[in-house]
Design an enzyme around this catalytic site. Structure first.
Site, mmCIF file in Angstrom:
data_model
loop_
_atom_site.group_PDB
_atom_site.id
_atom_site.type_symbol
_atom_site.label_atom_id
_atom_site.label_comp_id
_atom_site.label_asym_id
_atom_site.label_seq_id
_atom_site.Cartn_x
_atom_site.Cartn_y
_atom_site.Cartn_z
ATOM 1 N N LYS A 152 0.795 -1.220 0.000
ATOM 2 C CA LYS A 152 0.000 0.000 0.000
ATOM 3 C C LYS A 152 0.834 1.280 0.000
ATOM 4 O O LYS A 152 0.502 2.263 0.650
ATOM 5 C CB LYS A 152 -0.977 0.012 1.190
ATOM 6 C CG LYS A 152 -1.746 -1.286 1.384
ATOM 7 C CD LYS A 152 -2.333 -1.837 0.091
ATOM 8 C CE LYS A 152 -3.384 -0.941 -0.522
ATOM 9 N NZ LYS A 152 -3.854 -1.473 -1.845
ATOM 10 N N THR A 153 1.923 1.256 -0.739
ATOM 11 C CA THR A 153 2.743 2.457 -0.915
ATOM 12 C C THR A 153 2.735 2.938 -2.360
ATOM 13 O O THR A 153 3.455 3.869 -2.704
ATOM 14 C CB THR A 153 4.204 2.193 -0.494
ATOM 15 O OG1 THR A 153 4.732 1.128 -1.299
ATOM 16 C CG2 THR A 153 4.301 1.830 0.980
ATOM 17 N N GLY A 155 3.454 0.724 -4.735
ATOM 18 C CA GLY A 155 4.464 -0.134 -5.344
ATOM 19 C C GLY A 155 3.976 -0.891 -6.556
ATOM 20 O O GLY A 155 4.760 -1.224 -7.445
ATOM 21 N N THR A 156 2.677 -1.178 -6.622
ATOM 22 C CA THR A 156 2.133 -1.876 -7.784
ATOM 23 C C THR A 156 2.295 -1.018 -9.033
ATOM 24 O O THR A 156 2.752 -1.486 -10.081
ATOM 25 C CB THR A 156 0.658 -2.231 -7.566
ATOM 26 O OG1 THR A 156 0.554 -3.142 -6.479
ATOM 27 C CG2 THR A 156 0.057 -2.864 -8.805
ATOM 28 N N ARG A 196 8.400 -8.079 -8.308
ATOM 29 C CA ARG A 196 7.193 -8.890 -8.417
ATOM 30 C C ARG A 196 6.860 -9.206 -9.869
ATOM 31 O O ARG A 196 6.530 -10.350 -10.206
ATOM 32 C CB ARG A 196 6.036 -8.124 -7.766
ATOM 33 C CG ARG A 196 4.661 -8.669 -8.092
ATOM 34 C CD ARG A 196 3.593 -7.695 -7.623
ATOM 35 N NE ARG A 196 2.257 -8.186 -7.925
ATOM 36 C CZ ARG A 196 1.143 -7.515 -7.626
ATOM 37 N NH1 ARG A 196 1.229 -6.350 -7.022
ATOM 38 N NH2 ARG A 196 -0.031 -8.019 -7.926
ATOM 39 N N HIS A 206 5.870 -10.026 -0.699
ATOM 40 C CA HIS A 206 6.260 -8.749 -0.090
ATOM 41 C C HIS A 206 7.444 -8.944 0.872
ATOM 42 O O HIS A 206 7.384 -8.569 2.045
ATOM 43 C CB HIS A 206 5.077 -8.105 0.640
ATOM 44 C CG HIS A 206 4.044 -7.534 -0.293
ATOM 45 N ND1 HIS A 206 4.248 -6.363 -0.991
ATOM 46 C CD2 HIS A 206 2.820 -7.989 -0.647
ATOM 47 C CE1 HIS A 206 3.175 -6.115 -1.735
ATOM 48 N NE2 HIS A 206 2.303 -7.094 -1.563
ATOM 49 N N ARG A 239 5.309 5.701 1.980
ATOM 50 C CA ARG A 239 4.077 6.491 1.906
ATOM 51 C C ARG A 239 3.782 7.091 3.273
ATOM 52 O O ARG A 239 4.179 6.536 4.309
ATOM 53 C CB ARG A 239 2.920 5.589 1.455
ATOM 54 C CG ARG A 239 1.615 6.320 1.196
ATOM 55 C CD ARG A 239 0.551 5.340 0.752
ATOM 56 N NE ARG A 239 -0.728 6.015 0.506
ATOM 57 C CZ ARG A 239 -1.856 5.376 0.232
ATOM 58 N NH1 ARG A 239 -1.865 4.054 0.151
ATOM 59 N NH2 ARG A 239 -2.976 6.048 0.028
ATOM 60 N N HIS A 251 -7.966 -2.448 2.547
ATOM 61 C CA HIS A 251 -7.596 -3.594 1.712
ATOM 62 C C HIS A 251 -7.920 -4.903 2.430
ATOM 63 O O HIS A 251 -8.473 -5.833 1.845
ATOM 64 C CB HIS A 251 -6.109 -3.503 1.399
ATOM 65 C CG HIS A 251 -5.695 -4.219 0.148
ATOM 66 N ND1 HIS A 251 -6.306 -4.040 -1.069
ATOM 67 C CD2 HIS A 251 -4.703 -5.133 -0.065
ATOM 68 C CE1 HIS A 251 -5.710 -4.794 -1.987
ATOM 69 N NE2 HIS A 251 -4.744 -5.472 -1.401
ATOM 70 N N GLN A 372 0.046 11.591 -9.975
ATOM 71 C CA GLN A 372 -0.105 11.864 -8.549
ATOM 72 C C GLN A 372 -1.548 11.605 -8.134
ATOM 73 O O GLN A 372 -2.469 12.220 -8.654
ATOM 74 C CB GLN A 372 0.251 13.329 -8.259
ATOM 75 C CG GLN A 372 0.262 13.672 -6.780
ATOM 76 C CD GLN A 372 1.435 13.017 -6.053
ATOM 77 O OE1 GLN A 372 2.590 13.169 -6.441
ATOM 78 N NE2 GLN A 372 1.136 12.256 -5.013
#
Length: 459
Positions: A152-153, A155-156, A196, A206, A239, A251, A372
Site C-alpha cells: 500500500k505504498t 508499489g504496484t 514482483r 512482499h 508512503r 484492503h 499523482q
C-alpha cells in the site's frame, strides 16, 4: 641441545651426536668434545618477522588500493549490534554516511543475549556509491535492481512502470495472463530487475529487507543456473504512514490477507506464538477499524519500519527478546540506516520528484510521467476518524511517522543536490516522461494502483 664430537674406534674419523641440554653421552671408550649449538628459534626469527611484515603490508595495501568496483562485488556481511544511538544524520553528512554505524560481530543487548548477524545479507550499493561515476547502473554487466515492495505504498504502479515504461535498448517483454515480464540484459537472457513483475515473489510475498538481502543472490543463482558476482541496487517506495495504514485497513477489510508471506528471519519462519493470527477463518473480511487497530500482532502498524529494518538485531519476531522500548529504538535506527544506504527510494506523495531522482540516479528514462493520486479511499477514511481513533493510529505508527519525516528530509536533500548539478533542470523537470520516442504502455490494468480491489497474488 649440545653437539658431541665422538671419534671412531680407529681415532681417524669422528661422528656427531646431538644431546639434550648440558648432558653428554658417557661412552665406554673414545674422546668426545662438547660444542654448544645455536638455538633454532634464533635462526627462524628473522624469517618470521619478514613474513609477518609482508602479511601486514599486504592487508593494508589491499584495503587501501583495492578499487571499490572490485571490492563491492564480494558478498558483504551485514554488520550488526544493538549498540545503536538514535539514528539521525550527522551534520554535514550525506546519504547514510552520517548514521551511527552498526558494529560487526556477535554483540550483546542489555539483557546479555547475543544478537546474531544476518550473515548472508548483501545490502547492495549505497546511494553515494551510485552517484559516483564508477558506479552507474550497468545493465550490460551483472548489476541487479532489487525492488523492496511495501504494501500500500503505490508499489504496484511503480512496479509496472519499471517493467513497461523504461526506455531500454531491450525492453521487458510481458505476458499478460501470467502477470510476468522478462527483463533481460541487452545481450543475454539474464535478469537485471528483481521484482514482483519480473521474477515473481522469489523471496516471499512482499519480502522485507531481512528476507531480500539474505535470499536474492541465491535465488538468482538458482534461476539462472550459475553463480555470478553481482552488484545489487536496492530501491523502495514509502508512503505517509497514516494514509498507508488506513489503506491497508481498507484492503484487509475487503478480503486481503497476505497469509503467504514468509516472515523469514535467521533461518526460520515466525512461529504462531510470535505472530498469532488476528482473525479466525479465511480472511478478516468486514473488520471494523477499532478491531483492526486492537490486534497487537497486526503487522500493519509500523509496517514500513519493520520491513526496512534488520530484524536479526531484535531477535526477529520474538518480542520477549528485549524490552519494547529498546526493540523500537533499534528497529527505527536500523530502518533509517538501511533506507539512507539504499540506491534509491521515492515517496508516494511526491511522484514527480521521485521520478526525477530515479532517472538522474540510474541514468534511465521513463516514457511517461508518473501520476499523482491526491485523493484515495484512505483519504475518505481518514476524514471520518474520531479524535480517539486518530490518536490511537498515530500511536500505533509512531515509528513509521518518524521514519517518514526522516525520509522526506533526506529525499529533498537528494533532490536539491541533483537539481544543482543539472544545467537543464527546468526543461528536464517540466518534461519528465516526454521522450518523444514512444508512449508509455501502462494502459493495461493488471490490478489497482493504490487502494482498489486486491488481486489474488496478495492473498
Amino acid at each position: 641441545m649440545k653437539k658431541v664430537m665422538i671419534p671412531s674406534l680407529d681415532m681417524k674419523k669422528s661422528i656427531s651426536v646431538k644431546v639434550d641440554s648440558d648432558l653428554t653421552l658417557l661412552l665406554s671408550s673414545g674422546v668426545y668434545e662438547i660444542k654448544k649449538m645455536e638455538p633454532r628459534w634464533r635462526l627462524r626469527r628473522p624469517i618470521i618477522v619478514v613474513c609477518l611484515f609482508l602479511a601486514i603490508a599486504g592487508i593494508i595495501g589491499f584495503g587501501y588500493y583495492c578499487p571499490d568496483q572490485v571490492c563491492a562485488l564480494s558478498r558483504r556481511e551485514v554488520t550488526s549490534s544493538v549498540g545503536l544511538a538514535g539514528g539521525g544524520m550527522a551534520s554535514g553528512s550525506s546519504g547514510g554516511g552520517g548514521l551511527t554505524e552498526l558494529t560487526a560481530g556477535y554483540e550483546h543487548d542489555n539483557l546479555g543475549k547475543p544478537v546474531q548477524q544476518n550473515l548472508l545479507a548483501n545490502p547492495g550499493l549505497s546511494y553515494e556509491e551510485v552517484l559516483n561515476d564508477d558506479f552507474q547502473f550497468d545493465m550490460n554487466a551483472h548489476d541487479v535492481m532489487v525492488f523492496l515492495h511495501i504494501q500500500k505504498t503505490g508499489g504496484t504502479s511503480f512496479g509496472k512502470h519499471l517493467v513497461r515504461d523504461l526506455d531500454l535498448k531491450r525492453p521487458c517483454t510481458c505476458q499478460r495472463k501470467k502477470k510476468r515480464c522478462y527483463c533481460f540484459r541487452p545481450h543475454r537472457n539474464e535478469n537485471w530487475l528483481f521484482s514482483r513483475y519480473s521474477t515473481g515473489w522469489k523471496c516471499g510475498l512482499h519480502a522485507d529487507w531481512t528476507e531480500l538481502t539474505g535470499c536474492v543472490d541465491q535465488e538468482l543463482d538458482k534461476n539462472e543456473g550459475e553463480t555470478a558476482k553481482r552488484r545489487y541496487f536496492y530501491i523502495t517506495l514509502l508512503r505517509e504512514p497514516i494514509a498507508r495504514y488506513l489503506s491497508e485497513f481498507r484492503h484487509v477489510q475487503r478480503g486481503a490477507t497476505w497469509k503467504n508471506a514468509r516472515h523469514w528471519c535467521l533461518g526460520r519462519h515466525a512461529t504462531p506464538d510470535e505472530l498469532p493470527p488476528c482473525y479466525n477463518g479465511a480472511n478478516w473480511n468486514g473488520v471494523a477499524l477499532d478491531e483492526f487497530a486492537g490486534c497487537e500482532s497486526n503487522l500493519a502498524a509500523n509496517r514500513q519500519t519493520r520491513m526496512l529494518a534488520d530484524l536479526a538485531l531484535v531477535g526477529c519476531y520474538n518480542k520477549t527478546y528485549m524490552p519494547t522500548a529498546e526493540r523500537d529504538r533499534i528497529m527505527l535506527a536500523s530502518a533509517k540506516r538501511n533506507l539512507a544506504a539504499m540506491s534509491y527510494f521515492g515517496l508516494t506523495e511526491y511522484q514527480k520528484i521521485s521520478q526525477y531522482i530515479f532517472e538522474e540516479t540510474f541514468n534511465l528514462r521513463f516514457a511517461i510521467p508518473f501520476e499523482q493520486h491526491n485523493t484515495t479511499v484512505s483519504t475518505v477514511t481518514m476524514n471520518s476518524l474520531t479524535p480517539a481513533q486518530r490518536a490511537r493510529i498515530d500511536q500505533l505508527n509512531a515509528l513509521d511517522l518518524e521514519l517518514y519525516a526522516f525520509a522526506k528530509k533526506l529525499m529533498f536533500q537528494r533532490f536539491e543536490r541533483l537539481k544543482a548539478k543539472d544545467n537543464d533542470f527546468e526543461v528536464r523537470f517540466a518534461h519528465l516522461g516526454n521522450l518523444g520516442v514512444r508512449n508509455g504502455v501502462t494502459e493495461f490494468n493488471w490490478d489497482s494502483n493504490i487502494d482498489d480491489m486486491p488481486s489474488n497474488e496478495h492473498h
